[in-house]
Design a protein around this motif. Sequence first.
Motif, PDB file in Angstrom:
ATOM      1  N   HIS A  57      33.971  12.590 -31.308  1.00  0.00           N
ATOM      2  CA  HIS A  57      33.191  12.241 -30.128  1.00  0.00           C
ATOM      3  C   HIS A  57      33.193  13.433 -29.177  1.00  0.00           C
ATOM      4  CE1 HIS A  57      31.220   9.718 -27.222  1.00  0.00           C
ATOM      5  NE2 HIS A  57      32.148   9.983 -26.320  1.00  0.00           N
ATOM      6  N   LEU A  58      32.043  14.062 -28.999  1.00  0.00           N
ATOM      7  CA  LEU A  58      31.936  15.306 -28.238  1.00  0.00           C
ATOM      8  C   LEU A  58      31.213  15.057 -26.924  1.00  0.00           C
ATOM      9  CD1 LEU A  58      30.865  17.618 -31.201  1.00  0.00           C
ATOM     10  CD2 LEU A  58      33.174  17.117 -30.407  1.00  0.00           C
ATOM     11  N   ARG A  59      31.828  14.298 -26.037  1.00  0.00           N
ATOM     12  CA  ARG A  59      31.195  14.018 -24.749  1.00  0.00           C
ATOM     13  C   ARG A  59      31.134  15.293 -23.919  1.00  0.00           C
ATOM     14  NH1 ARG A  59      29.552   9.918 -21.965  1.00  0.00           N
ATOM     15  NH2 ARG A  59      30.348   8.420 -23.467  1.00  0.00           N
ATOM     16  N   ARG A  60      29.922  15.633 -23.467  1.00  0.00           N
ATOM     17  CA  ARG A  60      29.719  16.884 -22.740  1.00  0.00           C
ATOM     18  C   ARG A  60      29.656  16.628 -21.234  1.00  0.00           C
ATOM     19  NH1 ARG A  60      25.534  20.680 -26.199  1.00  0.00           N
ATOM     20  NH2 ARG A  60      26.405  20.290 -28.250  1.00  0.00           N
ATOM     21  N   PHE A  61      30.770  16.218 -20.679  1.00  0.00           N
ATOM     22  CA  PHE A  61      30.837  16.019 -19.236  1.00  0.00           C
ATOM     23  C   PHE A  61      32.049  16.772 -18.723  1.00  0.00           C
ATOM     24  CE2 PHE A  61      32.473  13.351 -15.619  1.00  0.00           C
ATOM     25  CZ  PHE A  61      31.574  13.855 -14.693  1.00  0.00           C
ATOM     26  N   GLU A  62      31.813  17.736 -17.863  1.00  0.00           N
ATOM     27  CA  GLU A  62      32.881  18.585 -17.349  1.00  0.00           C
ATOM     28  C   GLU A  62      32.826  18.618 -15.830  1.00  0.00           C
ATOM     29  OE1 GLU A  62      34.501  23.190 -17.777  1.00  0.00           O
ATOM     30  OE2 GLU A  62      32.649  22.556 -18.753  1.00  0.00           O
ATOM     31  N   ARG A  63      33.936  18.281 -15.204  1.00  0.00           N
ATOM     32  CA  ARG A  63      34.023  18.324 -13.744  1.00  0.00           C
ATOM     33  C   ARG A  63      34.741  19.589 -13.304  1.00  0.00           C
ATOM     34  NH1 ARG A  63      37.030  13.139 -11.951  1.00  0.00           N
ATOM     35  NH2 ARG A  63      36.357  13.840  -9.892  1.00  0.00           N
ATOM     36  N   HIS A  64      34.327  20.150 -12.187  1.00  0.00           N
ATOM     37  CA  HIS A  64      34.959  21.338 -11.629  1.00  0.00           C
ATOM     38  C   HIS A  64      36.117  20.913 -10.716  1.00  0.00           C
ATOM     39  CE1 HIS A  64      30.933  23.648 -12.259  1.00  0.00           C
ATOM     40  NE2 HIS A  64      31.640  23.526 -13.361  1.00  0.00           N
ATOM     41  N   LEU A  65      37.237  20.570 -11.322  1.00  0.00           N
ATOM     42  CA  LEU A  65      38.375  20.052 -10.584  1.00  0.00           C
ATOM     43  C   LEU A  65      39.267  21.184 -10.088  1.00  0.00           C
ATOM     44  CD1 LEU A  65      39.377  17.082 -12.928  1.00  0.00           C
ATOM     45  CD2 LEU A  65      38.105  16.966 -10.784  1.00  0.00           C
ATOM     46  N   LEU A  66      39.843  20.992  -8.903  1.00  0.00           N
ATOM     47  CA  LEU A  66      40.796  21.970  -8.383  1.00  0.00           C
ATOM     48  C   LEU A  66      42.073  21.965  -9.213  1.00  0.00           C
ATOM     49  CD1 LEU A  66      40.406  21.363  -4.526  1.00  0.00           C
ATOM     50  CD2 LEU A  66      39.363  23.160  -5.923  1.00  0.00           C
ATOM     51  N   ASN A  67      42.465  20.785  -9.659  1.00  0.00           N
ATOM     52  CA  ASN A  67      43.677  20.658 -10.475  1.00  0.00           C
ATOM     53  C   ASN A  67      43.351  19.870 -11.735  1.00  0.00           C
ATOM     54  OD1 ASN A  67      45.691  21.844  -8.528  1.00  0.00           O
ATOM     55  ND2 ASN A  67      44.977  20.114  -7.278  1.00  0.00           N
ATOM     56  N   PRO A  68      42.748  20.522 -12.725  1.00  0.00           N
ATOM     57  CA  PRO A  68      42.359  19.812 -13.951  1.00  0.00           C
ATOM     58  C   PRO A  68      43.570  19.324 -14.723  1.00  0.00           C
ATOM     59  CG  PRO A  68      42.122  22.180 -14.238  1.00  0.00           C
ATOM     60  CD  PRO A  68      42.444  21.967 -12.786  1.00  0.00           C
ATOM     61  N   PRO A  69      43.453  18.181 -15.398  1.00  0.00           N
ATOM     62  CA  PRO A  69      44.576  17.661 -16.182  1.00  0.00           C
ATOM     63  C   PRO A  69      44.852  18.559 -17.390  1.00  0.00           C
ATOM     64  CG  PRO A  69      42.591  16.387 -16.597  1.00  0.00           C
ATOM     65  CD  PRO A  69      42.266  17.312 -15.467  1.00  0.00           C
ATOM     66  N   VAL A  70      46.093  18.560 -17.798  1.00  0.00           N
ATOM     67  CA  VAL A  70      46.496  19.369 -18.949  1.00  0.00           C
ATOM     68  C   VAL A  70      46.023  18.682 -20.229  1.00  0.00           C
ATOM     69  CG1 VAL A  70      48.441  20.330 -20.229  1.00  0.00           C
ATOM     70  CG2 VAL A  70      48.506  20.266 -17.727  1.00  0.00           C
ATOM     71  N   VAL A  71      45.373  19.446 -21.097  1.00  0.00           N
ATOM     72  CA  VAL A  71      44.878  18.916 -22.366  1.00  0.00           C
ATOM     73  C   VAL A  71      45.815  19.344 -23.485  1.00  0.00           C
ATOM     74  CG1 VAL A  71      42.985  18.939 -24.031  1.00  0.00           C
ATOM     75  CG2 VAL A  71      42.490  18.972 -21.570  1.00  0.00           C
ATOM     76  N   GLU A  72      46.278  18.376 -24.244  1.00  0.00           N
ATOM     77  CA  GLU A  72      47.124  18.666 -25.395  1.00  0.00           C
ATOM     78  C   GLU A  72      46.257  18.711 -26.643  1.00  0.00           C
ATOM     79  OE1 GLU A  72      50.346  15.979 -25.733  1.00  0.00           O
ATOM     80  OE2 GLU A  72      51.134  16.381 -23.709  1.00  0.00           O
ATOM     81  N   TYR A  73      46.165  19.876 -27.243  1.00  0.00           N
ATOM     82  CA  TYR A  73      45.310  20.045 -28.406  1.00  0.00           C
ATOM     83  C   TYR A  73      46.061  19.726 -29.694  1.00  0.00           C
ATOM     84  CZ  TYR A  73      41.978  22.327 -25.322  1.00  0.00           C
ATOM     85  OH  TYR A  73      41.083  22.586 -24.319  1.00  0.00           O
ATOM     86  N   ASN A  74      45.337  19.268 -30.683  1.00  0.00           N
ATOM     87  CA  ASN A  74      45.897  18.922 -31.982  1.00  0.00           C
ATOM     88  C   ASN A  74      45.949  20.186 -32.837  1.00  0.00           C
ATOM     89  OD1 ASN A  74      46.576  17.933 -34.476  1.00  0.00           O
ATOM     90  ND2 ASN A  74      45.042  16.293 -34.492  1.00  0.00           N
ATOM     91  N   ASN A  75      47.111  20.790 -32.899  1.00  0.00           N
ATOM     92  CA  ASN A  75      47.254  22.048 -33.634  1.00  0.00           C
ATOM     93  C   ASN A  75      47.310  21.860 -35.141  1.00  0.00           C
ATOM     94  OD1 ASN A  75      47.375  23.609 -31.245  1.00  0.00           O
ATOM     95  ND2 ASN A  75      49.542  23.035 -30.978  1.00  0.00           N
ATOM     96  N   SER A  76      47.435  20.617 -35.593  1.00  0.00           N
ATOM     97  CA  SER A  76      47.500  20.365 -37.042  1.00  0.00           C
ATOM     98  C   SER A  76      46.135  20.039 -37.643  1.00  0.00           C
ATOM     99  CB  SER A  76      48.471  19.213 -37.320  1.00  0.00           C
ATOM    100  OG  SER A  76      47.997  18.011 -36.741  1.00  0.00           O
ATOM    101  N   PHE A  77      45.112  19.969 -36.783  1.00  0.00           N
ATOM    102  CA  PHE A  77      43.779  19.608 -37.272  1.00  0.00           C
ATOM    103  C   PHE A  77      43.211  20.746 -38.116  1.00  0.00           C
ATOM    104  CE2 PHE A  77      39.183  19.117 -37.005  1.00  0.00           C
ATOM    105  CZ  PHE A  77      39.032  17.760 -37.251  1.00  0.00           C
ATOM    106  N   ASP A  78      42.651  20.417 -39.265  1.00  0.00           N
ATOM    107  CA  ASP A  78      42.073  21.408 -40.169  1.00  0.00           C
ATOM    108  C   ASP A  78      40.651  21.736 -39.721  1.00  0.00           C
ATOM    109  OD1 ASP A  78      41.312  23.067 -42.183  1.00  0.00           O
ATOM    110  OD2 ASP A  78      41.432  21.578 -43.791  1.00  0.00           O
ATOM    111  N   HIS A  79      40.489  22.899 -39.091  1.00  0.00           N
ATOM    112  CA  HIS A  79      39.183  23.283 -38.571  1.00  0.00           C
ATOM    113  C   HIS A  79      38.292  23.935 -39.622  1.00  0.00           C
ATOM    114  CE1 HIS A  79      41.714  22.990 -34.954  1.00  0.00           C
ATOM    115  NE2 HIS A  79      40.604  22.681 -34.318  1.00  0.00           N
ATOM    116  N   SER A  80      38.834  24.223 -40.783  1.00  0.00           N
ATOM    117  CA  SER A  80      38.052  24.932 -41.802  1.00  0.00           C
ATOM    118  C   SER A  80      36.847  24.107 -42.258  1.00  0.00           C
ATOM    119  CB  SER A  80      38.937  25.270 -43.006  1.00  0.00           C
ATOM    120  OG  SER A  80      39.459  24.084 -43.606  1.00  0.00           O
ATOM    121  N   LEU A  81      37.006  22.777 -42.308  1.00  0.00           N
ATOM    122  CA  LEU A  81      35.891  21.922 -42.712  1.00  0.00           C
ATOM    123  C   LEU A  81      34.768  21.978 -41.679  1.00  0.00           C
ATOM    124  CD1 LEU A  81      34.665  19.881 -44.646  1.00  0.00           C
ATOM    125  CD2 LEU A  81      35.934  18.078 -43.449  1.00  0.00           C
TER     126      LEU A  81
END
Length: 450
Positions: A321-345
């Motif tokens: 789900h690629l929701r394209r909504f981005e707010r210009h926040l002064l203090n944006p929340p920390v995003v934890e990325y999934n480092n185990s996801f296989d991006h090659s596909l």
Amino acid sequence: MRRRRDLSLKETWMKRKATRNSMTGSKFAGVYVREAYRVSNEEIRLVYLENQDNSINLKAEVPTLGWQPVEWSCFNSSCFDILFCSMATRFGSIRLPLTAPHSPYLHLTTELNDEFTVVPVKDVRLHAPHSYLHTLGVCLQPIFFFTDWTIVIQFFESWLAQGASKFYFYLHSYTWQTKKVLDFYKQSLGDDLELIDWSDLPVHSRDRGIYEKDPNSRVFRHGATAFMHDCMLRARSTVKFIANTDLDDLPVSSNLNISKILNLVSKRHPRAAQFKADWILSHQPVVHFDMHSVYRNEPVDETHQHTTIEMFDNANLYFLHLRRFERHLLNPPVVEYNNSFDHSLLMKLNTKMLDQFLKRIEATQFGETSLSPWALEARQTIRDLEQCRREAFGTTLDDVNEMCQQSSAGCEGMLGAGIHFLKAPQTWVNVAHKAFFNSYVERSKRFTLF
């Protein structure tokens, strides 16, 4: 897996009919119909919208039988849709004599009405022996106040790269740039792309945008539930597997062939009528989300029901789900990325999408078309719509206020980018509409003061 006792269509109808007859009049008295479908020699089906407390019943003119009540059932056990939206989806069924010829039109009316409405009927019967023209098709939820035309290209190319060959694209309101893109794909795909107008419900201009008077203010996401089932009926005899999706849902299959995966799963589950796959937010953990699923599958017979197969945690097929909504926040929340996801596909899919798009656009007039400017206006419109998900009519939409999440009636006045949107022409008709009219055939009455 959730289990429940499934009522037959007849049991459901009888249960709702008894409840309905005890109800009082509704604040929103309209019954809104768009199109009907001949699904078999013995039955016509239709999807319609009415307020959840409506007590008006539909009647249809049936060949050799005259006016007959329309059997009906609800979308779910509560008989209303979602998020306090009282304009609910109903399923109607009209029983026909076995010898009834097909007619492209149907006459509908309501109880205590002296007029009828003409509704188009599409023939979607499965004639034996039957073979589908397409293995995989896609139903796209109605786009409304749509600005980001780049997603349309991503949508088509991602599905085409993985085996889809038929598209049902529902349209409410969109920019001229979006129309240019759709015209290009219509020219490229021909009859394999159907552009389907999906308008607001009819409402008097004096009531437009008023929460207590405009039925559109009580419809969830432009009738998302009604759209899903309308599209499945529309594709019934043409497509074997049909996907209900949004523009920002990116399908991913391990072999880049969704049709092959679904065929294999279907062979293992011959009674399955629905397959659910993971829906993964691009910045959040996996969410099992079933807004795009149907509530009740068709029965195999009077005692057996088609099943739903859950394909969660399956690496062979999922959605990002690629929701394209981005707010210009002064203090944006920390995003934890999934480092185990296989991006090659994803890289492989991206390469295939880009290659086929370059071939499609080569030596076309569309390749030379300028679609700018659009980005700043699109960002503002998306921001306004996201705000409207939580605020409309000067009120916060939450569980306390119990107000319907808006799409058009409550959002259009909040759009501040000044964009002119192309809108679908009126596609719904109010079967329950009543009015006073002059009679030009009855003899005029004489009036006197004495």
